[in-house]
Scaffold this active site. Sequence first.
Site, PDB file in Angstrom:
ATOM      1  N   LYS A  80       1.335   0.844  -3.604  1.00 37.43           N
ATOM      2  CA  LYS A  80       0.238   0.670  -4.553  1.00 37.43           C
ATOM      3  C   LYS A  80       0.734  -0.023  -5.838  1.00 37.43           C
ATOM      4  O   LYS A  80       1.930  -0.187  -6.030  1.00 37.43           O
ATOM      5  CB  LYS A  80      -0.378   2.037  -4.885  1.00 37.43           C
ATOM      6  CG  LYS A  80      -1.021   2.745  -3.672  1.00 37.43           C
ATOM      7  CD  LYS A  80      -2.182   1.980  -3.079  1.00 37.43           C
ATOM      8  CE  LYS A  80      -3.200   2.811  -2.312  1.00 37.43           C
ATOM      9  NZ  LYS A  80      -2.754   3.385  -1.041  1.00 37.43           N
TER      10      LYS A  80
HETATM   11  C1  LIG Z   1      -3.489   4.787  -0.322  1.00 30.86           C
HETATM   12  C2  LIG Z   1      -4.820   5.381  -0.201  1.00 30.86           C
HETATM   13  C3  LIG Z   1      -5.027   6.769  -0.114  1.00 30.86           C
HETATM   14  C4  LIG Z   1      -3.913   7.749   0.085  1.00 30.86           C
HETATM   15  O1  LIG Z   1      -2.882   7.678  -0.804  1.00 30.86           O
HETATM   16  P1  LIG Z   1      -1.411   8.161  -0.396  1.00 30.86           P
HETATM   17  O2  LIG Z   1      -0.758   8.241  -1.742  1.00 30.86           O
HETATM   18  O3  LIG Z   1      -0.801   7.111   0.478  1.00 30.86           O
HETATM   19  O4  LIG Z   1      -1.516   9.483   0.253  1.00 30.86           O
HETATM   20  C5  LIG Z   1      -6.322   7.246  -0.111  1.00 30.86           C
HETATM   21  N1  LIG Z   1      -7.379   6.425  -0.167  1.00 30.86           N
HETATM   22  C6  LIG Z   1      -7.227   5.094  -0.227  1.00 30.86           C
HETATM   23  C7  LIG Z   1      -8.449   4.235  -0.308  1.00 30.86           C
HETATM   24  C8  LIG Z   1      -5.955   4.524  -0.220  1.00 30.86           C
HETATM   25  O5  LIG Z   1      -5.818   3.199  -0.234  1.00 30.86           O
END
Ligand SMILES: *Cc1c(COP(=O)(O)O)cnc(C)c1O
Length: 396
Positions: free
Chosen positions: A186
């Site tokens: 991210k």
């Molecule tokens: C990345 C993501 C998550 C989950 O996040 P993690 O930190 O990988 O558990 C949830 N919702 C969306 C839309 C995402 O892109």
Amino acid sequence: MPGFEFFGEEERKHVSDVLDVGVLFRYGFDGQRNGNWKVKEFESKLCEITDSKHALLTSSGTTALSAAIAACGIGAEDEVIVPPFTFVATIEGVLAAGAVPIFAEIDNTLCLDPSKLENFVTERTKAVIVVHMCGAMAHIQEIREFCDKRGIILIEDACQAFGGTYHGKYLGTFGNIGCYSFDAVKLVTCGEGGGIVTNSQDLYLRADAYHDHGHDHIGNDRGLEKHEFIGHNFRASELNAAIGLAQLGKLHEMVAIQRKNKQAIYDGISEIQGIEMRNIPDEEGDSATFVSFMLPNEDTARKAAAELKTAGVDGAFFWYDNNWHYIRKWDHIKKLNSMARLPHRLYPNLPDYENISLPQSDSIMSRTISMQIKLGWSAEDLEIRINQMKEVLSNL
Ligand SMILES: *Cc1c(COP(=O)(O)O)cnc(C)c1O
């Protein structure tokens, strides 16, 4: 998009602080930690950036969603309206609470369509989880109004949209509670991590207790804490927070670079015949992790994705054929009623997800391509990329 492209001395400094004192736990060890409270510092910075009263750092975006859902009191047999275009973590959070995900239509914002929500509401509807996909926002004002009018809880999954705003207000702060992801790919990364923001003290205290076995965190003696309910271990570590803290300091710079890169691609392709750019309700607030556009039909979109790849243009996603982000290819959700579904045995009568019909969403997703925006592109990289995209997209 990924903040790991931007690692430097700042991350090393914060991580060294933690290793120097040897305290990885977010609570206690007051004497030993020599003033290092990386998780707490991250949380106050998150409050400051998003202008929220409360923030909680968790171990992931997925656990942030689970804690937020629990804090809202959502449980067995409640229905939660979700979009079919998201990461499956949104759905897992609902199922883990024993509640029932109800898929509603998206519109050309690639997020829930406020004008269609009504069709999916029943007397069991407890919440809507809006997901701001690919860095930009839903029609969040309309969705907020819809939920307010109906007395439905609004949770924002802004896991992909940290840094994005709608008319200057941070995505994640429009709902009763909002969630971010700081995972390894991210924009702002902790390695693994997630964030919750809310202006409700009640929701914050419940999420805070739930993410640490129900401990109420009152008083200085951990052994004497009280518990109103049981929870989980969704805690963030000082090490993950240390990396994230350095990254938070770079948020505005990273978003600015993405916006500049996205604008250049946008300007390069938006006038091409047959290309329709994604509808972004406040274009200026786009965190610009992706630039997304629609082709006239499914065949052309699939062909465009393949030809971009052949031309050496990486990072183009045709979500309709992708196993991760759109319901069409979610075998684990589609077969939920028939497959071994440990640990989600709480609710035996889920809807028939196998045969779900979402024609409007299919029509949009079967024509949509998203291109990931990188921080590290040079001016030359970008120019080559735009020329290749123009070449491919003009000759389909
Ligand atoms: C990345 C993501 C998550 C989950 O996040 P993690 O930190 O990988 O558990 C949830 N919702 C969306 C839309 C995402 O892109």
